[in-house]
Design a protein around this motif. Structure first.
Motif, PDB file in Angstrom:
ATOM      1  N   PRO A 253      -8.740   9.226   0.682  1.00 40.49           N
ATOM      2  CA  PRO A 253      -7.786   8.849  -0.363  1.00 40.49           C
ATOM      3  C   PRO A 253      -6.544   8.232   0.290  1.00 40.49           C
ATOM      4  CG  PRO A 253      -7.628  11.182   0.078  1.00 40.49           C
ATOM      5  CD  PRO A 253      -8.751  10.646   0.950  1.00 40.49           C
ATOM      6  N   ASN A 254      -5.752   7.570  -0.477  1.00 36.86           N
ATOM      7  CA  ASN A 254      -4.447   7.051  -0.021  1.00 36.86           C
ATOM      8  C   ASN A 254      -4.544   6.016   1.095  1.00 36.86           C
ATOM      9  OD1 ASN A 254      -3.264   8.913  -1.822  1.00 36.86           O
ATOM     10  ND2 ASN A 254      -3.294  10.484  -0.235  1.00 36.86           N
ATOM     11  N   ARG A 255      -5.644   5.271   1.162  1.00 40.76           N
ATOM     12  CA  ARG A 255      -5.772   4.244   2.207  1.00 40.76           C
ATOM     13  C   ARG A 255      -4.610   3.261   2.173  1.00 40.76           C
ATOM     14  NH1 ARG A 255     -12.153   2.513   2.263  1.00 40.76           N
ATOM     15  NH2 ARG A 255     -12.935   4.575   2.754  1.00 40.76           N
ATOM     16  N   LEU A 256      -4.231   2.841   0.979  1.00 40.41           N
ATOM     17  CA  LEU A 256      -3.139   1.885   0.856  1.00 40.41           C
ATOM     18  C   LEU A 256      -1.837   2.490   1.362  1.00 40.41           C
ATOM     19  CD1 LEU A 256      -2.066  -0.862   0.001  1.00 40.41           C
ATOM     20  CD2 LEU A 256      -1.772   0.056  -2.306  1.00 40.41           C
ATOM     21  N   ASP A 257      -1.571   3.750   1.016  1.00 36.98           N
ATOM     22  CA  ASP A 257      -0.354   4.416   1.493  1.00 36.98           C
ATOM     23  C   ASP A 257      -0.326   4.482   3.014  1.00 36.98           C
ATOM     24  OD1 ASP A 257       0.321   4.815  -1.157  1.00 36.98           O
ATOM     25  OD2 ASP A 257      -0.254   6.924  -1.170  1.00 36.98           O
ATOM     26  N   PHE A 258      -1.457   4.805   3.639  1.00 36.10           N
ATOM     27  CA  PHE A 258      -1.512   4.891   5.092  1.00 36.10           C
ATOM     28  C   PHE A 258      -1.325   3.511   5.726  1.00 36.10           C
ATOM     29  CE2 PHE A 258      -4.277   8.831   4.430  1.00 36.10           C
ATOM     30  CZ  PHE A 258      -3.233   9.707   4.707  1.00 36.10           C
ATOM     31  N   THR A 259      -1.912   2.493   5.117  1.00 34.70           N
ATOM     32  CA  THR A 259      -1.761   1.126   5.631  1.00 34.70           C
ATOM     33  C   THR A 259      -0.302   0.675   5.536  1.00 34.70           C
ATOM     34  OG1 THR A 259      -4.031   0.601   4.979  1.00 34.70           O
ATOM     35  CG2 THR A 259      -2.582  -1.255   5.404  1.00 34.70           C
ATOM     36  N   VAL A 260       0.334   0.993   4.430  1.00 32.71           N
ATOM     37  CA  VAL A 260       1.748   0.654   4.258  1.00 32.71           C
ATOM     38  C   VAL A 260       2.594   1.415   5.278  1.00 32.71           C
ATOM     39  CG1 VAL A 260       3.731   0.859   2.686  1.00 32.71           C
ATOM     40  CG2 VAL A 260       1.537  -0.015   1.837  1.00 32.71           C
TER      41      VAL A 260
ATOM     42  N   CYS B 278      -9.882  12.413  12.279  1.00 32.46           N
ATOM     43  CA  CYS B 278      -9.434  11.029  12.165  1.00 32.46           C
ATOM     44  C   CYS B 278      -9.710  10.520  10.749  1.00 32.46           C
ATOM     45  CB  CYS B 278     -10.130  10.148  13.192  1.00 32.46           C
ATOM     46  SG  CYS B 278      -9.578   8.428  13.145  1.00 32.46           S
ATOM     47  N   ILE B 279      -8.668  10.034  10.106  1.00 35.29           N
ATOM     48  CA  ILE B 279      -8.759   9.488   8.752  1.00 35.29           C
ATOM     49  C   ILE B 279      -9.052   7.994   8.818  1.00 35.29           C
ATOM     50  CG2 ILE B 279      -7.415   8.990   6.674  1.00 35.29           C
ATOM     51  CD1 ILE B 279      -5.850  11.620   7.312  1.00 35.29           C
ATOM     52  N   GLY B 280      -8.399   7.319   9.750  1.00 37.67           N
ATOM     53  CA  GLY B 280      -8.580   5.882   9.897  1.00 37.67           C
ATOM     54  C   GLY B 280      -7.950   5.394  11.179  1.00 37.67           C
ATOM     55  N   ILE B 281      -8.352   4.193  11.566  1.00 37.29           N
ATOM     56  CA  ILE B 281      -7.780   3.566  12.751  1.00 37.29           C
ATOM     57  C   ILE B 281      -7.640   2.074  12.486  1.00 37.29           C
ATOM     58  CG2 ILE B 281     -10.040   3.445  13.849  1.00 37.29           C
ATOM     59  CD1 ILE B 281      -8.547   3.793  16.560  1.00 37.29           C
ATOM     60  N   LEU B 282      -6.502   1.529  12.896  1.00 38.63           N
ATOM     61  CA  LEU B 282      -6.189   0.132  12.633  1.00 38.63           C
ATOM     62  C   LEU B 282      -5.740  -0.561  13.908  1.00 38.63           C
ATOM     63  CD1 LEU B 282      -4.819   2.110  10.285  1.00 38.63           C
ATOM     64  CD2 LEU B 282      -4.337  -0.083   9.264  1.00 38.63           C
ATOM     65  N   ILE B 283      -6.050  -1.835  13.994  1.00 38.43           N
ATOM     66  CA  ILE B 283      -5.410  -2.708  14.973  1.00 38.43           C
ATOM     67  C   ILE B 283      -4.363  -3.458  14.169  1.00 38.43           C
ATOM     68  CG2 ILE B 283      -5.641  -4.609  16.600  1.00 38.43           C
ATOM     69  CD1 ILE B 283      -8.647  -3.884  16.816  1.00 38.43           C
TER      70      ILE B 283
ATOM     71  N   GLY C 213       3.398  -6.792  11.503  1.00 29.37           N
ATOM     72  CA  GLY C 213       3.165  -5.886  10.386  1.00 29.37           C
ATOM     73  C   GLY C 213       1.822  -6.059   9.711  1.00 29.37           C
ATOM     74  N   PHE C 214       1.063  -7.089  10.105  1.00 32.72           N
ATOM     75  CA  PHE C 214      -0.220  -7.353   9.465  1.00 32.72           C
ATOM     76  C   PHE C 214      -1.364  -6.635  10.165  1.00 32.72           C
ATOM     77  CE2 PHE C 214       2.300 -11.013   8.106  1.00 32.72           C
ATOM     78  CZ  PHE C 214       2.104 -10.941   6.740  1.00 32.72           C
ATOM     79  N   VAL C 215      -2.294  -6.130   9.364  1.00 37.52           N
ATOM     80  CA  VAL C 215      -3.484  -5.458   9.881  1.00 37.52           C
ATOM     81  C   VAL C 215      -4.476  -6.516  10.372  1.00 37.52           C
ATOM     82  CG1 VAL C 215      -5.450  -3.996   9.285  1.00 37.52           C
ATOM     83  CG2 VAL C 215      -3.193  -3.505   8.328  1.00 37.52           C
ATOM     84  N   ILE C 216      -4.993  -6.301  11.576  1.00 35.21           N
ATOM     85  CA  ILE C 216      -5.978  -7.214  12.153  1.00 35.21           C
ATOM     86  C   ILE C 216      -7.390  -6.699  11.859  1.00 35.21           C
ATOM     87  CG2 ILE C 216      -6.858  -8.196  14.320  1.00 35.21           C
ATOM     88  CD1 ILE C 216      -3.834  -7.897  15.303  1.00 35.21           C
ATOM     89  N   GLU C 217      -7.614  -5.423  12.100  1.00 40.69           N
ATOM     90  CA  GLU C 217      -8.895  -4.761  11.802  1.00 40.69           C
ATOM     91  C   GLU C 217      -8.580  -3.342  11.364  1.00 40.69           C
ATOM     92  OE1 GLU C 217     -11.859  -6.109  11.919  1.00 40.69           O
ATOM     93  OE2 GLU C 217     -11.788  -7.729  13.375  1.00 40.69           O
TER      94      GLU C 217
END
Length: 122
Positions: free
Chosen positions: A38-45, A16-21, A26-30
């Protein structure tokens, strides 16, 4: 509390690299990330862009009488994106490395859905 639940899931899921709510707006809650990711912004996008895919799948399921969407998986060269619907407005998105444990990820997302639903009820 939500961040602690996400952190626990991240630690228990191999690869697991990351987990988002994420909201369907389209907005990230948590969000939580594995240290050194690396590439956190790319994954968030990517998750924000996949929101429209989740919405479309939810809509099409309703239109053809299949009921509510539970889960959607998108796999690419960068990894595996698993999206699990929490309610009509929010979903969980887990990003796994290409060699991550998809079975464990699916199990953990299902458990997280039950834990997070009361806190995220609208």
């Amino acid at each position: 509390m939500n961040v602690e639940i996400l952190q626990t899931i991240l630690e228990r899921t191999e690869g697991c690299i990351g987990i988002l709510i994420n909201g369907l707006d389209g907005f990230v809650i948590e969000k939580v990330w594995r240290d050194g990711t690396p590439n956190r912004l790319d994954f968030t996008v990517a998750v924000a862009e996949y929101t429209s895919v989740v919405e479309l799948a939810m809509e099409k399921n309703r239109e053809i009488g299949l009921g509510g969407l539970s889960e959607l998986t998108i796999s690419n060269d960068s990894g595996v994106f698993l999206m699990r619907v929490i309610n009509e407005d929010q979903f969980l998105a887990m990003i796994l490395s290409p060699e991550g444990n998809i079975g464990r990820a699916r199990y953990e997302l299902q458990q997280a859905e039950f834990l997070l639903q009361p806190a995220l009820a609208l």
